[in-house]
Design an enzyme around this catalytic site. Structure first.
Site: not given
Ligand code: ASP
Length: 356
Positions: A214, A242-245, A264-267
């Protein structure tokens, strides 16, 4: 979901000039956080990431040092990263379990708290520009899927065929994930190139290094306005819309008059913790305006990432910028593609956790 690593990394750098500086500008950029380790990175790939981050700084410095707006720096840099197949945004985005690219992006201006976002779009070349158009040309903050695309067509934004986003390595990562999930493999998108030979060992590395990617930018312009933006393809083999952060204002992106954040990371964790807005709130609590506290942005970032996010077993990182020009990052993964620069500091480009 389990955290990728328990490595705690705190980075403090570049004390901003605290005296009022009318020409002050600053920028901080990320290209994703995750299991990014020296041992698993080949020299060519590392050089390519560093060059891309350097180019992003050049573009930001060019706009901001000549008096340009923070929002333009954010949009222009993210557009370039969306076009770069190295990053999980625009071209190079990860695939859903159905073999599609569903893109999310958001943007926010701190002074006015204006914001725009798109989620689950599949044909817009520059999702960040679509997010900006939502902010500037609609009464809404977030548009999704076909509705967002219809709005983007009305705004005469550029559209591309699905194969435009295609990269072999993202396709292979998705195939593996889908295989592990016991789901049928989707057909390659029309127009995608013929499958390339990729060594099995190399695939492991690609998967580890590129699980994330991201992109995000936070900028402070010489007028004292902060803007933040984030763009992503989301997570590999995501399903069910699915929609993340990343497109969620307050979770993946936030800016106010004193502070800006991109995550960035697991949303899923970032949404639950409202990470981006929470960091700006923390910064405000630490010291309103932060002039007397040169590490307010760093402290606020660490409080949320090394504290709340890590406690919840979430993984990822943030970039933060405060009105004083202080830039900070904090992540609990082994690495994060990141870079910063400003009128009162040298430029930094870093990838691994043990770099400055
Ligand atoms: N944050 C993003 C999501 O969860 C993914 C990422 O940042 O790698 O969609």
């Amino acid at each position: 979901m389990k955290a990728i690593a328990a490595v705690l990394i705190t980075t403090v750098f570049a004390v901003p000039a605290l005296a009022q500086d009318d020409n002050r500008w600053a920028i901080v950029i990320h290209g994703g956080a995750g299991v990014i380790e020296r041992e698993s990175m080949d020299a060519e790939t590392e050089a390519a990431y560093r060059a891309a981050l350097d180019a992003a700084l050049d573009r930001g410095g060019e706009i901001l040092s000549s008096g340009g707006d923070a929002i333009d720096a954010v949009e222009q840099i993210i557009r370039a990263m969306e076009d770069d197949p190295l990053f999980n945004a625009g071209r190079g985005a990860v695939f859903t379990a159905e073999g599609r690219n569903e893109l999310d992006a958001s943007i926010m201006v701190g002074d006015t708290l204006e914001a725009g976002a798109v989620a689950g779009v599949t044909g817009i070349r520059y999702p960040i520009t679509a997010a900006r158009a939502v902010m500037e040309a609609s009464r809404h903050v977030m548009l999704t899927g076909e509705g967002a695309e219809s709005f983007a067509r009305d705004q005469e934004l550029e559209f591309v065929e699905p194969a435009f986003y295609f990269t072999e390595r993202r396709w292979r990562s998705m195939e593996r994930a889908v295989g592990e999930m016991g789901l049928p493999l989707p057909d390659r998108p029309d127009g995608a190139p013929e499958p390339e030979e990729v060594e099995e060992g190399h695939l492991d590395l690609l998967e580890r290094e590129h699980r994330f990617g991201t992109v995000g930018v936070v900028a402070l312009d010489q007028a004292g306005t902060i803007a933040a933006g984030t763009s992503t393809g989301g997570t590999t083999a995501k399903r069910w819309g699915r929609v993340g952060d990343s497109p969620v204002i307050g979770a993946g992106t936030y800016a106010n008059a004193l502070c800006g954040v991109s995550a960035t990371g697991t949303g899923e964790y970032f949404i639950r913790l409202n990470v981006a807005a929470r960091i700006c709130h923390e910064l405000d609590v630490i010291d309103r305006g932060a002039e007397d506290h040169p590490y307010a942005a760093q402290d606020a970032a660490d409080t949320v990432i090394q504290g709340a996010l890590t406690d919840l077993d979430g993984d990822g990182g943030v970039i933060v910028l405060s009105i004083t020009g202080e830039t900070a990052w904090s992540f609990n993964t082994p690495g994060m593609y990141r870079a910063s620069w400003g009128s009162d500091r040298d430029r930094i480009v870093a990838i691994y956790g043990d770099e400055e």
